[in-house]
Scaffold this motif. Structure first.
Motif, short mmCIF file in Angstrom:
data_model
loop_
_atom_site.label_atom_id
_atom_site.label_comp_id
_atom_site.label_asym_id
_atom_site.label_seq_id
_atom_site.Cartn_x
_atom_site.Cartn_y
_atom_site.Cartn_z
N TYR A 176 0.83 -1.21 0.00
CA TYR A 176 0.00 0.00 0.00
C TYR A 176 0.85 1.26 0.00
CZ TYR A 176 -3.87 -3.06 1.36
OH TYR A 176 -4.82 -4.03 1.40
N ILE A 184 -7.11 4.30 5.11
CA ILE A 184 -7.74 3.17 5.79
C ILE A 184 -7.73 3.34 7.30
CG2 ILE A 184 -7.66 0.67 6.13
CD1 ILE A 184 -6.20 0.50 3.40
N TYR A 188 -11.08 3.47 9.62
CA TYR A 188 -11.39 2.44 10.63
C TYR A 188 -11.41 3.00 12.04
CZ TYR A 188 -11.25 -1.34 7.20
OH TYR A 188 -11.52 -2.17 6.16
N LYS A 191 -14.46 4.94 12.60
CA LYS A 191 -15.59 4.02 12.78
C LYS A 191 -15.74 3.64 14.25
CE LYS A 191 -17.14 -0.41 10.85
NZ LYS A 191 -16.59 -1.61 10.18
N SER B 148 -17.68 -6.48 9.18
CA SER B 148 -17.77 -5.87 7.86
C SER B 148 -16.50 -5.07 7.60
CB SER B 148 -18.99 -4.94 7.81
OG SER B 148 -18.81 -3.89 8.71
N ILE B 149 -15.53 -5.80 7.17
CA ILE B 149 -14.19 -5.20 7.02
C ILE B 149 -13.65 -5.57 5.65
CG2 ILE B 149 -11.83 -5.78 7.71
CD1 ILE B 149 -12.91 -3.68 9.45
N GLU B 150 -13.18 -4.55 4.95
CA GLU B 150 -12.59 -4.85 3.65
C GLU B 150 -11.09 -5.07 3.76
OE1 GLU B 150 -13.50 -2.86 0.21
OE2 GLU B 150 -15.60 -3.54 0.33
N GLN B 151 -10.46 -4.16 4.49
CA GLN B 151 -9.00 -4.20 4.60
C GLN B 151 -8.61 -5.03 5.81
OE1 GLN B 151 -7.18 -3.07 2.29
NE2 GLN B 151 -8.69 -1.84 1.14
#
Lengths: 194, 194, 194, 194
Positions: A176, A184, A188, A191, B148-151
């Motif tokens: 990345y 990211i 997160y 969140k 619910s996590i993409e990364q």
DNA sequence: GATGAATGAGACTTCATTCAT
DNA sequence: AATGAATGAAGTCTCATTCAT
């Protein structure tokens, strides 16, 4: 400031930048004064013309980085934007610094293992001030209803811990980009706050 | 295993526990072989009967702690509970270890600054294995729809960073009990995952 | 005391004797730890096994010599002889020591230029005690009517100054034997006292 | 001598006075070139414009003081007074110098520990010349029947030793004034001679 | 098995000295 | 004349490591 003084100041800063680099690469204990001097094509004796000793040199490195970071943080704090936006910017900027100044940020981890009493107090204090930036953003967000967090201190600890840790695994060759990482992390961690 | 061998094994472990303690307290570079020996009322010469050198000693410390932790983690993994519950348990247990074995966990931060090539590979590998525990829980949770996590990688980094960092600020005299800290950390980090 | 301990004590004393020698020859500042070690066919590192640092080493040298001298002086003091005889013996013995331990006695000249606060107090005190021997003999002689001296302190200073000074010019190859020197000094200084 | 030369000569003497002061205070080995320069509000580099090196600087200090003292002594010698009176004056004056120039006089104690061969010969010679003043007074006094001394050399050693030693214990805050000290020393040492 | 003793490499630091400006 | 800057040799001290007993 005279030309002479400006030159000297510049040199001091050059040394600090170099020292930061070497220390980041090798770690404080493994970075010898000779290593640091060599990076600048100097001899170790010369370093002592500018800095009293190794600890002093490290202290100034730390101070320089932290002061610059603090300035930026205050700028973020004073903007007229939502708390979430502020936190996003703070996280992103903190990550930037942490990635760039790996070891210097990291060595603050246990200042008492490195610094003598002379500097310890001030260091702890400055770090606390810096950490407070995050507290203030959280407080603000909570009072404005943007964040729903009860344990503010712990939330701050989680944020700082998570972001400081990037230095451990971050590599310029990583998958990345720095921007992506910052994106990211900010997303997160926000969140968690809302 | 003969009596003698068992005795030696026991002694080795005693040394490792002591070494962990001293290293946690003073840091790897500041903990001398003498310090470690003194803690056990031995002389430093004796340590070399059991361990080839300081690095070897440290390596075994690290290995011991990580192996024990790994065992516990696998136990957690294998239980028939929700992914969220697993993650909660993993976070809490990881915090426990991090608090208890401060420096040992911390010094792994930059293994390449301490370990020679001989051990480096194995260490990196074991750490990866350990970290993977969290990956697997996250994966599982995502596929079960709990998270619910993409990364996923980044989420794991955030979790490990946040939890590892406790060693930096944790103090036995702190305001919160260890259990309280674990509670809050688990809750907040889970909030990020779901 | 065990054999081991006695051996170690012996070694320590050996080092002290050697150090005295080297320091006497070269002076404290010119005598390096390496020089001192070389005299004993040791390496400098070993010296640090027995003594904390250079100052400590010097302090013990000084202490050893002064303690031994003090013992002898007390013996002289306690004898049933005239004050003049006592003073004669004291002067002769002091000269012996001063000649033998040149630099060690000499370096006490300005202890504050060499010793840290840790040792300074004790050194000054012990030296005062030693000097007091002469005061007591003078006092005794005056009260018994053997000496006719009003300024007792000054008389003592003159005696100690004169005798300490021999180290400056004394050479084993000199015209006079040590005994002859002692004889003359005692006679002339007593002439001053009576 | 041109104005420029006179200026330089004056500066040189200023430096010598300052150096004497600093060296007296700290001792030769502890007085750095920087210390000496600082006393004059100069930088150490400048000292090298006037003196080849530290040893040269010290040598000139010594020379200056000794020359001045010698001049005064010759004046005393040439007066038409009794030998006892001469000796009294010589002792008093020598004490004055010894008290004022503490270290400079003291460091001559072991010139071979400080000076290289280049200067050593001359120094020893000059000191001998100075000491001879006392010899000459004693000789004169003996031949005139004022003194009754057989061991003239030893008597001179005693006198010089006693008087040089004052620097060791003398303090401006001491009980006795300098004049009083000089008075007593002269009286007692003369008592020894007659 | 354990230890007291010794070693030597390497680190930090000091400071007299030099030199371009 | 003066100085800021740089140098390098030398010194003190630490500590992991070795080894004979």
């Amino acid at each position: 400031m005279s030309l002479r003084e400006r030159k000297a100041a510049k040199k001091k800063e050059d040394i600090l930048r170099s020292a930061s680099l070497v220390i980041s690469r090798k770690g404080y204990h493994n970075a010898t004064m000779e290593d640091i001097a060599a990076e600048l094509l100097m001899t170790k004796g010369s370093l002592y013309y500018y800095f009293k000793n190794k600890e002093e040199l490290l202290y100034r490195c730390h101070d320089l980085i932290l002061s610059e970071a603090m300035k930026k943080m205050e700028e973020i704090l004073s903007q007229e934007i939502s708390s979430a936006k502020k936190m996003e910017m703070a996280i992103k900027f903190h990550l930037e610094v942490a990635i760039r100044e790996k070891e210097i940020f990291n060595l603050i981890v246990k200042p008492e293992q490195i610094f003598s009493k002379e500097h310890l107090g001030e260091i702890v204090e400055k770090r606390a001030e810096y950490a407070e930036v995050f507290d203030r953003i959280i407080d603000e967000g909570v009072s404005k209803g943007e964040f729903s967090i009860e344990q503010k201190k712990m939330a701050r600890m989680i944020i700082l811990g998570a972001t400081n840790w990037v230095q451990v695994w971050h590599s310029p060759e990583g998958e990345y980009s720095n921007e992506k990482i910052e994106e990211i992390y900010a997303a997160y961690l926000l969140k968690m706050l809302v």
